[in-house]
Write a protein that holds these residues in place. Structure first.
Motif, PDB file in Angstrom:
ATOM      1  N   SER A   1       0.234  -1.028  -0.268  1.00 48.64           N
ATOM      2  CA  SER A   1      -0.421  -0.264  -0.084  1.00 48.64           C
ATOM      3  C   SER A   1       0.955   1.123  -0.020  1.00 48.64           C
ATOM      4  O   SER A   1       0.741   2.469  -0.224  1.00 48.64           O
ATOM      5  CB  SER A   1      -0.553   0.094   1.379  1.00 48.64           C
ATOM      6  OG  SER A   1      -0.310  -0.015   2.714  1.00 48.64           O
ATOM      7  N   ASN A   2       2.454   1.204   0.552  1.00 46.99           N
ATOM      8  CA  ASN A   2       2.822   2.305   0.592  1.00 46.99           C
ATOM      9  C   ASN A   2       3.715   2.423  -1.020  1.00 46.99           C
ATOM     10  O   ASN A   2       3.884   3.431  -0.940  1.00 46.99           O
ATOM     11  CB  ASN A   2       4.302   2.277   1.159  1.00 46.99           C
ATOM     12  CG  ASN A   2       3.998   2.426   2.958  1.00 46.99           C
ATOM     13  OD1 ASN A   2       2.737   3.371   2.799  1.00 46.99           O
ATOM     14  ND2 ASN A   2       4.292   1.655   3.443  1.00 46.99           N
ATOM     15  N   ASN A   3       4.215   1.306  -1.721  1.00 46.84           N
ATOM     16  CA  ASN A   3       4.734   1.214  -3.441  1.00 46.84           C
ATOM     17  C   ASN A   3       4.516  -0.531  -3.270  1.00 46.84           C
ATOM     18  O   ASN A   3       4.433  -1.371  -2.438  1.00 46.84           O
ATOM     19  CB  ASN A   3       6.276   1.359  -2.519  1.00 46.84           C
ATOM     20  CG  ASN A   3       6.923   1.491  -3.293  1.00 46.84           C
ATOM     21  OD1 ASN A   3       7.165   0.365  -4.561  1.00 46.84           O
ATOM     22  ND2 ASN A   3       8.019   2.284  -3.754  1.00 46.84           N
ATOM     23  N   LEU A   4       4.486  -0.219  -4.583  1.00 45.69           N
ATOM     24  CA  LEU A   4       3.795  -1.381  -4.819  1.00 45.69           C
ATOM     25  C   LEU A   4       4.565  -2.926  -5.044  1.00 45.69           C
ATOM     26  O   LEU A   4       3.797  -3.821  -4.935  1.00 45.69           O
ATOM     27  CB  LEU A   4       2.963  -0.914  -6.917  1.00 45.69           C
ATOM     28  CG  LEU A   4       2.221  -2.566  -7.583  1.00 45.69           C
ATOM     29  CD1 LEU A   4       1.647  -3.280  -6.477  1.00 45.69           C
ATOM     30  CD2 LEU A   4       1.856  -1.890  -8.502  1.00 45.69           C
ATOM     31  N   ASN A   5       6.048  -2.454  -5.670  1.00 47.20           N
ATOM     32  CA  ASN A   5       6.726  -3.174  -6.147  1.00 47.20           C
ATOM     33  C   ASN A   5       7.970  -3.254  -4.314  1.00 47.20           C
ATOM     34  O   ASN A   5       8.810  -4.105  -4.602  1.00 47.20           O
ATOM     35  CB  ASN A   5       8.066  -2.663  -6.946  1.00 47.20           C
ATOM     36  CG  ASN A   5       7.144  -2.852  -7.972  1.00 47.20           C
ATOM     37  OD1 ASN A   5       6.941  -3.637  -8.442  1.00 47.20           O
ATOM     38  ND2 ASN A   5       7.801  -1.993  -8.920  1.00 47.20           N
ATOM     39  N   LYS A   6       6.975  -2.856  -2.803  1.00 49.93           N
ATOM     40  CA  LYS A   6       7.513  -2.845  -1.950  1.00 49.93           C
ATOM     41  C   LYS A   6       8.367  -2.207  -1.733  1.00 49.93           C
ATOM     42  O   LYS A   6       9.736  -3.016  -0.933  1.00 49.93           O
ATOM     43  CB  LYS A   6       7.340  -4.791  -1.360  1.00 49.93           C
ATOM     44  CG  LYS A   6       5.960  -5.265  -1.751  1.00 49.93           C
ATOM     45  CD  LYS A   6       5.847  -6.254  -0.752  1.00 49.93           C
ATOM     46  CE  LYS A   6       6.066  -6.585   0.855  1.00 49.93           C
ATOM     47  NZ  LYS A   6       5.968  -7.651   1.412  1.00 49.93           N
ATOM     48  N   CYS A   7       9.268  -1.574  -3.017  1.00 49.42           N
ATOM     49  CA  CYS A   7      10.217  -1.112  -2.123  1.00 49.42           C
ATOM     50  C   CYS A   7      10.460   0.553  -1.184  1.00 49.42           C
ATOM     51  O   CYS A   7       9.362   1.036  -0.847  1.00 49.42           O
ATOM     52  CB  CYS A   7      10.579  -0.115  -3.513  1.00 49.42           C
ATOM     53  SG  CYS A   7      10.930  -1.078  -5.692  1.00 49.42           S
ATOM     54  N   PHE A   8      11.182   0.512  -0.180  1.00 49.48           N
ATOM     55  CA  PHE A   8      11.556   1.559   0.223  1.00 49.48           C
ATOM     56  C   PHE A   8      11.102   2.847  -0.482  1.00 49.48           C
ATOM     57  O   PHE A   8      12.374   2.915  -1.103  1.00 49.48           O
ATOM     58  CB  PHE A   8      12.503   1.200   1.263  1.00 49.48           C
ATOM     59  CG  PHE A   8      11.849   0.452   2.413  1.00 49.48           C
ATOM     60  CD1 PHE A   8      11.702   0.046   3.814  1.00 49.48           C
ATOM     61  CD2 PHE A   8      13.344  -0.623   2.070  1.00 49.48           C
ATOM     62  CE1 PHE A   8      10.830  -1.148   4.844  1.00 49.48           C
ATOM     63  CE2 PHE A   8      12.662  -1.604   3.593  1.00 49.48           C
ATOM     64  CZ  PHE A   8      12.431  -2.091   4.548  1.00 49.48           C
TER      65      PHE A   8
END
Length: 406
Positions: free
Chosen positions: A105-112
């Motif tokens: 929900s923060n970043n689709l690719n789960k990148c910080f």
């Protein structure tokens, strides 16, 4: 470090993907987790909306050190724990592990979101969430606030740069694996340029960006280790040089190494940048023949760790072992071996498994056994468990030198 999707777009995409998944039928059961991770909630206000997990080795000393681990894009805390080798090293050295995890929900690719100022500044966003995780580990697990460290891969490496700059009062040292300098990018477009082809600033310019992250700070700056694959086309090797320039300038050091050597079974080039008292404030490790990922060395040897059963974990050297050594949490696995001077006849020595010696061209294999190149000395079975030290003298001629190599 795949595409760094911003929050709003990511949230909309996640909603569409979730609906599609529900309509398509039941979701297959996830594979059983490997390393035991304990989820932690209520560790603070969590402005960056990250998830926190803790791995506590079976045996821990009183007031243990704590290492924060930050996964790469498309990964999770569980994947990073299962394959990076950090839990193996934590069990040997006795430190607590905190895994921060990005949410889709923060970043689709789960990148910080290291490239967004809302998440990369002191007191706000994801950087503040990571700082709150450290405070919780100290308060709830008795971790030593004077021995707090951080490491991460790719986007996690870039976020390692962020928290080292934003919280020099919290972190004693950090290790950036395939990452970028602090404040290299402030939006998606500049993030791509930062990763490849890289951004070239003067050491003084890079250092000022770190100092601006916490202008009131007058104490010691964190020590920094840099790890970089020399065939990385995602985060290009130029970033290792820019990171070196940034942190040597912060420490007031020359960008010329005070010592150069080779370490590990793959002869990783190891550069040290030491202060006048001999303390290594910055080190750079250039790993040969690998692309983008965490260097690991599967096996049970004292300097081995990790596994390659997932993307972005590359068979070469147990970087987690050497990172812990740089942090001062464990022995580094032996002094680095100085490389021979040109034509001076100096012997070079390498310690590693038979598998690594063969792969590095120092030995050959036949019939399931291993033989030293040149001398043809028998080295035993060809696997990752049998370990030897080989001495090269003259060039291309290797002998088994267990316990006798200088």
């Amino acid at each position: 470090m795949p595409f760094p999707v911003p929050r709003l777009r990511a949230a909309l995409t996640v909603l569409v993907m979730t609906v599609a998944a529900v309509l398509s039928g039941p979701v297959p059961a996830a594979r059983a987790a490997g390393v035991a991770l304990t989820p932690v909630t209520g560790f603070g206000s969590n402005p960056g909306q990250l998830a926190m997990y803790v791995h506590r080795p079976a045996s821990l000393p009183a007031s243990p050190p704590v290492v924060v681990a930050l996964h790469g894009c498309t990964q999770s805390a569980q994947v990073y724990a299962d394959h990076s080798g950090l839990p193996q090293v934590a069990a040997r050295a006795g430190f607590l592990l905190v895994f921060a995890e990005q949410r889709a929900s923060n970043n689709l690719n789960k990148c910080f979101n290291w490239f967004q100022t809302a998440d990369s500044r002191r007191g706000q966003g994801e950087a503040a969430s990571i700082r709150q995780m450290v405070a919780h580990a100290v308060a709830s697990y008795g971790a030593d606030p004077r021995r707090v460290y951080v490491t991460g891969l790719s986007a996690g490496g870039a976020m390692t740069s962020v928290v080292l700059a934003a919280y020099p009062d919290v972190f004693t040292a950090g290790a950036v694996v395939a990452g970028v300098p602090y404040d290299c990018a402030r939006d998606v477009a500049s993030a791509y340029s930062c990763m490849n082809p890289g951004v070239d600033l003067s050491p003084a310019q890079w250092a000022q960006r770190v100092r601006d992250a916490h202008p009131a700070w007058t104490g010691p700056w964190p020590r920094v280790a840099v790890w970089q694959g020399d065939r990385d086309t995602t985060v290009v090797p130029r970033n290792a040089d820019e990171l070196r320039d940034q942190w040597t300038a912060v420490h007031g050091l020359s960008p010329q190494p005070t010592r150069t050597s080779v370490i590990g079974p793959d002869s990783t080039r190891h550069e040290e940048y030491a202060a006048a008292d001999g303390t290594v404030a910055v080190e750079v490790n250039r790993v040969p023949a690998i692309g983008h990922g965490t260097p690991v060395d599967p096996g049970t040897g004292p300097a081995q760790c990790g596994s390659t059963a997932a993307a972005y974990f590359l068979d070469s050297i147990c970087s987690s072992h050497w990172i812990a050594g740089f942090f001062g949490l464990t022995e580094s696995g032996g002094d680095p071996t100085p490389p021979p001077g040109p034509g001076d006849g100096t012997a070079s020595c390498w310690t590693g498994s038979n598998h690594h010696h063969v792969r590095a061209g120092r030995a050959t294999t036949s019939g399931g056994y291993t033989w030293a190149k040149g001398s043809q000395q028998g080295m035993g079975l060809y696997n990752t468990f049998v370990t030897h030290t080989l001495k090269e003298s003259p060039a291309g001629y290797f002998t088994v030198a267990d316990g006798t190599c200088p």
